[in-house]
Design an enzyme around this catalytic site. Structure first.
Site, PDB file in Angstrom:
ATOM      1  CG  ASN A  10      -1.707   1.401   1.294  1.00 15.54           C
ATOM      2  OD1 ASN A  10      -1.643   2.145   0.690  1.00 15.54           O
ATOM      3  ND2 ASN A  10      -2.189   1.605   2.684  1.00 15.54           N
ATOM      4  CD1 TRP A  11       3.582   1.050  -2.792  1.00 15.75           C
ATOM      5  CD2 TRP A  11       3.702   2.200  -4.677  1.00 15.75           C
ATOM      6  NE1 TRP A  11       4.225   1.203  -3.711  1.00 15.75           N
ATOM      7  CE2 TRP A  11       4.302   1.596  -5.152  1.00 15.75           C
ATOM      8  CE3 TRP A  11       3.777   3.673  -5.800  1.00 15.75           C
ATOM      9  CZ2 TRP A  11       4.978   1.027  -6.055  1.00 15.75           C
ATOM     10  CZ3 TRP A  11       4.305   2.618  -6.784  1.00 15.75           C
ATOM     11  CH2 TRP A  11       4.655   2.045  -7.041  1.00 15.75           C
ATOM     12  CE  LYS A  12      -0.239   3.606   4.613  1.00 12.32           C
ATOM     13  NZ  LYS A  12      -0.198   3.792   6.473  1.00 12.32           N
ATOM     14  CG  HIS A  98      -6.176   1.579   5.228  1.00  8.51           C
ATOM     15  ND1 HIS A  98      -5.548   2.912   5.741  1.00  8.51           N
ATOM     16  CD2 HIS A  98      -5.227   0.510   4.671  1.00  8.51           C
ATOM     17  CE1 HIS A  98      -4.473   2.308   6.434  1.00  8.51           C
ATOM     18  NE2 HIS A  98      -3.685   0.896   5.644  1.00  8.51           N
ATOM     19  CD  GLU A 100      -2.989   5.221   6.683  1.00  6.34           C
ATOM     20  OE1 GLU A 100      -3.225   5.422   5.699  1.00  6.34           O
ATOM     21  OE2 GLU A 100      -2.385   4.847   7.396  1.00  6.34           O
ATOM     22  CD  GLU A 168      -3.679  -2.914   7.309  1.00 10.80           C
ATOM     23  OE1 GLU A 168      -2.684  -3.299   6.858  1.00 10.80           O
ATOM     24  OE2 GLU A 168      -4.333  -1.986   7.210  1.00 10.80           O
ATOM     25  N   GLY A 174       2.253   2.023  11.089  1.00 14.45           N
ATOM     26  CA  GLY A 174       3.336   3.064  11.187  1.00 14.45           C
ATOM     27  C   GLY A 174       3.938   3.566  12.923  1.00 14.45           C
ATOM     28  CB  SER A 209       4.665  -2.336  12.552  1.00 17.55           C
ATOM     29  OG  SER A 209       4.411  -0.587  12.422  1.00 17.55           O
ATOM     30  N   GLY A 230       2.909  -1.275   4.426  1.00 18.66           N
ATOM     31  CA  GLY A 230       2.675  -0.015   3.975  1.00 18.66           C
ATOM     32  C   GLY A 230       4.033   0.997   4.044  1.00 18.66           C
TER      33      GLY A 230
HETATM   34  C1  PEP Z   1      -1.209   0.365   6.153  1.00 19.53           C
HETATM   35  O1  PEP Z   1      -1.198   1.132   6.893  1.00 19.53           O
HETATM   36  O2  PEP Z   1      -1.627  -0.613   5.811  1.00 19.53           O
HETATM   37  C2  PEP Z   1       0.011  -0.233   6.226  1.00 19.53           C
HETATM   38  C3  PEP Z   1       0.635  -1.739   6.618  1.00 19.53           C
HETATM   39  O3  PEP Z   1       1.046   0.581   7.050  1.00 19.53           O
HETATM   40  P1  PEP Z   1       2.301   0.674   8.107  1.00 19.53           P
HETATM   41  O4  PEP Z   1       3.122  -1.333   7.400  1.00 19.53           O
HETATM   42  O5  PEP Z   1       3.433   1.704   7.472  1.00 19.53           O
HETATM   43  O6  PEP Z   1       2.428  -0.139   9.020  1.00 19.53           O
END
Ligand code: PEP
Length: 250
Positions: A10-12, A98, A100, A168, A174, A209, A230
């Protein structure tokens, strides 16, 4: 029960034209040298990169996904993109619900369910995110909270091919903090149980993470069928390293 694993990047809201293309090209090179076996490899760039990245990955072992879609097929919805439009540019997957988007765009379980239906109608596989906040976990309510989220999408028409659940925990995204193996197993088992007999076939991935360092221990858990990644998906070496833990069978 053998479930095909899946690793989703997920590049966001990251990636300009040059950096996004370089990242996709690097990944394609790696995947063509050592073709994914027993798992699906997916990247989800921002919408602006869907088409250029599609030209790099279509026909290679790297699959394309997106980070959201609208519930309708077309119309007066400024700034939105439909599932059919994603299919047009070569997407096969879409991340939905998600945390976010739930936080920043007020997405509810009811809306997420409609988006899943739209994705399925267009022929996309929905990667649906669920997960509790720190507060909910500390109150001992993580399992019931996540169960309610999953139940709310159950009436959507799904098959083991067109649905992936991503657990998640919001407090792990993050932050560099990951749940314990027991915490991950407990929630994945709870989610699987909600699907009854079909549960054995539903792919449930972990996200939050995930790094090349943490991935190995997590994928050893029987309940974990892959990762939603992410930050670590923005580096082709790191993302590829994580994907290698899903290659073949342990
Ligand atoms: C995400 O937001 O989908 C995610 C897994 O982020 P990160 O790996 O940066 O925690």
């Amino acid at each position: 029960m053998h479930r095909r694993r899946i690793v989703v990047g997920n590049w966001k809201m990251n990636g300009r034209l040059t950096s996004g293309l370089t990242l996709a090209q690097d990944l394609v090179k790696k995947a063509e040298l050592n073709r994914p076996e027993g798992y699906d490899l997916v990247i989800c760039p921002p919408f602006t990169l869907s088409w250029p990245v599609s030209e790099v990955v279509v026909g290679t072992p790297v699959h394309l996904g997106a980070q959201d879609c609208h519930v309708d097929t077309h119309g007066a919805f400024t700034g939105d993109v439909s599932a059919a439009m994603l299919v047009d540019v070569g997407c096969r997957y879409v991340i939905l619900g998600h945390s976010e988007r739930r936080r920043d765009h007020g997405e509810t379980d009811a809306l997420v369910q409609k988006k899943i239906q739209a994705a399925h109608q267009a022929g996309l596989t929905a990667v649906v995110c669920v997960g509790e906040s720190r507060q909910v976990r500390d109150a001992g309510d993580a399992a019931s909270f996540v169960s309610a989220q999953v139940k709310s999408i159950m009436s959507a028409r799904f098959t083991p091919e067109n649905l992936v659940i991503a657990y998640e925990p919001i407090w792990a995204i993050g932050t560099g903090v990951t749940p314990s193996p027991d915490e991950i197993t407990d929630i994945h088992e709870t989610i699987r149980g909600l699907f009854g007999q079909a549960g054995a076939q539903v792919r449930i991935v972990y996200g939050g993470s995930v790094t090349p360092q943490s991935a190995e221990g997590i994928i050893r858990l029987d309940e974990v069928d892959g990762f939603l990644v992410g930050a670590a998906s923005l580096n082709s070496d790191g993302f590829w390293h994580i994907a290698q833990f899903c290659h073949g069978r342990w």
